[in-house]
Design a protein around this motif. Structure first.
Motif, mmCIF file in Angstrom:
data_model
loop_
_atom_site.group_PDB
_atom_site.id
_atom_site.type_symbol
_atom_site.label_atom_id
_atom_site.label_comp_id
_atom_site.label_asym_id
_atom_site.label_seq_id
_atom_site.Cartn_x
_atom_site.Cartn_y
_atom_site.Cartn_z
ATOM 1 N N PRO A 298 36.682 28.233 -4.684
ATOM 2 C CA PRO A 298 36.979 26.800 -4.567
ATOM 3 C C PRO A 298 35.718 25.952 -4.738
ATOM 4 C CG PRO A 298 36.924 27.795 -2.408
ATOM 5 C CD PRO A 298 36.698 28.905 -3.398
ATOM 6 N N TYR A 299 35.896 24.703 -5.140
ATOM 7 C CA TYR A 299 34.782 23.762 -5.270
ATOM 8 C C TYR A 299 35.264 22.346 -5.058
ATOM 9 C CZ TYR A 299 36.600 23.269 -10.026
ATOM 10 O OH TYR A 299 37.405 23.053 -11.101
ATOM 11 N N ILE A 300 34.337 21.466 -4.721
ATOM 12 C CA ILE A 300 34.617 20.039 -4.533
ATOM 13 C C ILE A 300 33.400 19.269 -5.029
ATOM 14 C CG2 ILE A 300 33.758 20.014 -2.162
ATOM 15 C CD1 ILE A 300 36.010 17.963 -1.545
ATOM 16 N N GLY A 301 33.617 18.066 -5.508
ATOM 17 C CA GLY A 301 32.502 17.274 -6.006
ATOM 18 C C GLY A 301 32.848 15.805 -6.099
ATOM 19 N N GLY A 302 31.855 15.021 -6.405
ATOM 20 C CA GLY A 302 32.031 13.589 -6.586
ATOM 21 C C GLY A 302 31.624 13.182 -7.985
ATOM 22 N N VAL A 303 32.188 12.091 -8.441
ATOM 23 C CA VAL A 303 31.871 11.594 -9.781
ATOM 24 C C VAL A 303 31.723 10.079 -9.717
ATOM 25 C CG1 VAL A 303 34.300 11.428 -10.448
ATOM 26 C CG2 VAL A 303 32.567 11.637 -12.204
ATOM 27 N N TRP A 304 30.755 9.564 -10.435
ATOM 28 C CA TRP A 304 30.524 8.126 -10.560
ATOM 29 C C TRP A 304 30.609 7.789 -12.042
ATOM 30 C CZ3 TRP A 304 29.984 3.697 -7.914
ATOM 31 C CH2 TRP A 304 29.480 2.608 -8.589
ATOM 32 N N SER B 8 45.094 -6.242 -26.420
ATOM 33 C CA SER B 8 43.745 -6.405 -25.891
ATOM 34 C C SER B 8 43.114 -5.096 -25.459
ATOM 35 C CB SER B 8 43.760 -7.363 -24.699
ATOM 36 O OG SER B 8 44.534 -6.813 -23.669
ATOM 37 N N GLY B 9 43.858 -3.987 -25.404
ATOM 38 C CA GLY B 9 43.289 -2.704 -25.026
ATOM 39 C C GLY B 9 43.044 -2.591 -23.537
ATOM 40 N N ALA B 10 42.109 -1.716 -23.151
ATOM 41 C CA ALA B 10 41.863 -1.383 -21.751
ATOM 42 C C ALA B 10 40.854 -2.323 -21.117
ATOM 43 C CB ALA B 10 41.352 0.049 -21.661
ATOM 44 N N ASN B 11 40.957 -2.476 -19.793
ATOM 45 C CA ASN B 11 39.992 -3.238 -19.005
ATOM 46 C C ASN B 11 39.083 -2.273 -18.265
ATOM 47 O OD1 ASN B 11 41.039 -5.737 -19.706
ATOM 48 N ND2 ASN B 11 42.624 -5.589 -18.142
ATOM 49 N N GLY B 12 38.214 -2.794 -17.437
ATOM 50 C CA GLY B 12 37.327 -1.967 -16.629
ATOM 51 C C GLY B 12 38.090 -1.197 -15.566
ATOM 52 N N GLN B 13 37.437 -0.198 -15.004
ATOM 53 C CA GLN B 13 38.049 0.614 -13.963
ATOM 54 C C GLN B 13 38.148 -0.161 -12.663
ATOM 55 O OE1 GLN B 13 35.290 4.097 -15.519
ATOM 56 N NE2 GLN B 13 36.078 4.512 -13.518
ATOM 57 N N LYS B 14 39.143 0.180 -11.837
ATOM 58 C CA LYS B 14 39.290 -0.457 -10.534
ATOM 59 C C LYS B 14 38.315 0.132 -9.528
ATOM 60 C CE LYS B 14 44.061 -1.701 -11.252
ATOM 61 N NZ LYS B 14 45.448 -1.493 -10.915
ATOM 62 N N GLN B 15 38.080 1.448 -9.593
ATOM 63 C CA GLN B 15 37.138 2.117 -8.715
ATOM 64 C C GLN B 15 36.172 2.931 -9.566
ATOM 65 O OE1 GLN B 15 39.373 4.542 -6.045
ATOM 66 N NE2 GLN B 15 39.893 2.854 -4.708
ATOM 67 N N ASN B 16 34.906 2.944 -9.171
ATOM 68 C CA ASN B 16 33.921 3.687 -9.939
ATOM 69 C C ASN B 16 33.668 5.087 -9.388
ATOM 70 O OD1 ASN B 16 33.735 1.322 -11.278
ATOM 71 N ND2 ASN B 16 31.599 0.956 -10.865
ATOM 72 N N PHE B 17 34.018 5.345 -8.134
ATOM 73 C CA PHE B 17 33.749 6.632 -7.517
ATOM 74 C C PHE B 17 35.034 7.425 -7.357
ATOM 75 C CE2 PHE B 17 33.223 9.433 -3.831
ATOM 76 C CZ PHE B 17 32.120 10.168 -4.266
ATOM 77 N N GLY B 18 34.954 8.710 -7.618
ATOM 78 C CA GLY B 18 36.114 9.566 -7.451
ATOM 79 C C GLY B 18 35.704 10.933 -6.930
ATOM 80 N N LEU B 19 36.673 11.668 -6.472
ATOM 81 C CA LEU B 19 36.475 13.032 -5.987
ATOM 82 C C LEU B 19 37.255 13.988 -6.863
ATOM 83 C CD1 LEU B 19 36.937 12.497 -2.155
ATOM 84 C CD2 LEU B 19 34.795 12.930 -3.352
ATOM 85 N N PHE B 20 36.718 15.167 -7.048
ATOM 86 C CA PHE B 20 37.485 16.212 -7.704
ATOM 87 C C PHE B 20 37.387 17.478 -6.869
ATOM 88 C CE2 PHE B 20 33.284 16.408 -9.614
ATOM 89 C CZ PHE B 20 32.995 17.766 -9.609
ATOM 90 N N LEU C 272 41.581 31.709 -14.218
ATOM 91 C CA LEU C 272 42.432 30.521 -14.292
ATOM 92 C C LEU C 272 41.779 29.424 -13.473
ATOM 93 C CD1 LEU C 272 45.133 28.961 -14.766
ATOM 94 C CD2 LEU C 272 45.982 30.085 -12.706
ATOM 95 N N ASN C 273 41.677 28.228 -14.031
ATOM 96 C CA ASN C 273 41.065 27.094 -13.344
ATOM 97 C C ASN C 273 42.114 26.024 -13.094
ATOM 98 O OD1 ASN C 273 39.809 24.158 -13.944
ATOM 99 N ND2 ASN C 273 38.428 25.383 -12.697
ATOM 100 N N LEU C 274 42.183 25.535 -11.846
ATOM 101 C CA LEU C 274 43.048 24.412 -11.478
ATOM 102 C C LEU C 274 42.157 23.345 -10.857
ATOM 103 C CD1 LEU C 274 45.986 26.328 -9.787
ATOM 104 C CD2 LEU C 274 45.934 25.369 -12.079
ATOM 105 N N GLU C 275 42.314 22.086 -11.294
ATOM 106 C CA GLU C 275 41.458 21.017 -10.792
ATOM 107 C C GLU C 275 42.255 19.732 -10.668
ATOM 108 O OE1 GLU C 275 37.305 20.630 -12.233
ATOM 109 O OE2 GLU C 275 37.953 18.630 -12.840
ATOM 110 N N GLY C 276 41.975 18.970 -9.613
ATOM 111 C CA GLY C 276 42.587 17.670 -9.400
ATOM 112 C C GLY C 276 41.516 16.623 -9.193
ATOM 113 N N ARG C 277 41.789 15.399 -9.598
ATOM 114 C CA ARG C 277 40.830 14.307 -9.475
ATOM 115 C C ARG C 277 41.526 13.103 -8.856
ATOM 116 N NH1 ARG C 277 36.632 12.498 -14.214
ATOM 117 N NH2 ARG C 277 35.933 10.599 -13.218
ATOM 118 N N ILE C 278 40.885 12.485 -7.856
ATOM 119 C CA ILE C 278 41.451 11.320 -7.175
ATOM 120 C C ILE C 278 40.381 10.254 -7.013
ATOM 121 C CG2 ILE C 278 43.264 12.556 -5.924
ATOM 122 C CD1 ILE C 278 41.418 12.635 -3.502
ATOM 123 N N GLY C 279 40.807 9.034 -6.787
ATOM 124 C CA GLY C 279 39.872 7.920 -6.598
ATOM 125 C C GLY C 279 39.853 7.044 -7.823
ATOM 126 N N ASP C 280 38.941 7.332 -8.753
ATOM 127 C CA ASP C 280 38.837 6.518 -9.964
ATOM 128 C C ASP C 280 39.971 6.801 -10.942
ATOM 129 O OD1 ASP C 280 37.788 9.057 -10.485
ATOM 130 O OD2 ASP C 280 36.458 8.311 -12.051
#
Length: 73
Positions: free
Chosen positions: A4-10, A28-40, A53-61
């Motif tokens: 298992p592993y956990i990390g942060g992303v900016w 007009s396409g996409a706007n900026g992100q609502k949150q800049n920090f996320g966890l995976f 086999l790799n399984l990964e989830g990302r939340i936050g951003d």
């Protein structure tokens, strides 16, 4: 075995896309992100010495889930 592993992303991304058809504005396409920090978090399941086999989830951003196989030759 399971690894298992956990990390942060900016990230800070702004995309501005503008499409026109002739002189008419289409999108007009996409706007900026609502949150800049996320966890995976995820885990690698080692099936054999050369296959996992790799399984990964990302939340936050963003909310996403991914799965994949890794084969070593």
């Amino acid at each position: 075995s399971m690894v298992p592993y956990i990390g942060g992303v900016w990230s800070d991304t702004i995309a501005r896309v503008r499409f026109t058809k002739g002189s008419r504005f289409v999108s007009s396409g996409a706007n900026g992100q609502k949150q800049n920090f996320g966890l995976f978090l995820g885990t690698d399941f080692v099936v054999m010495d050369n296959l996992s086999l790799n399984l990964e989830g990302r939340i936050g951003d963003e909310q996403s889930v991914s799965a994949g196989f890794i084969a070593l030759f």
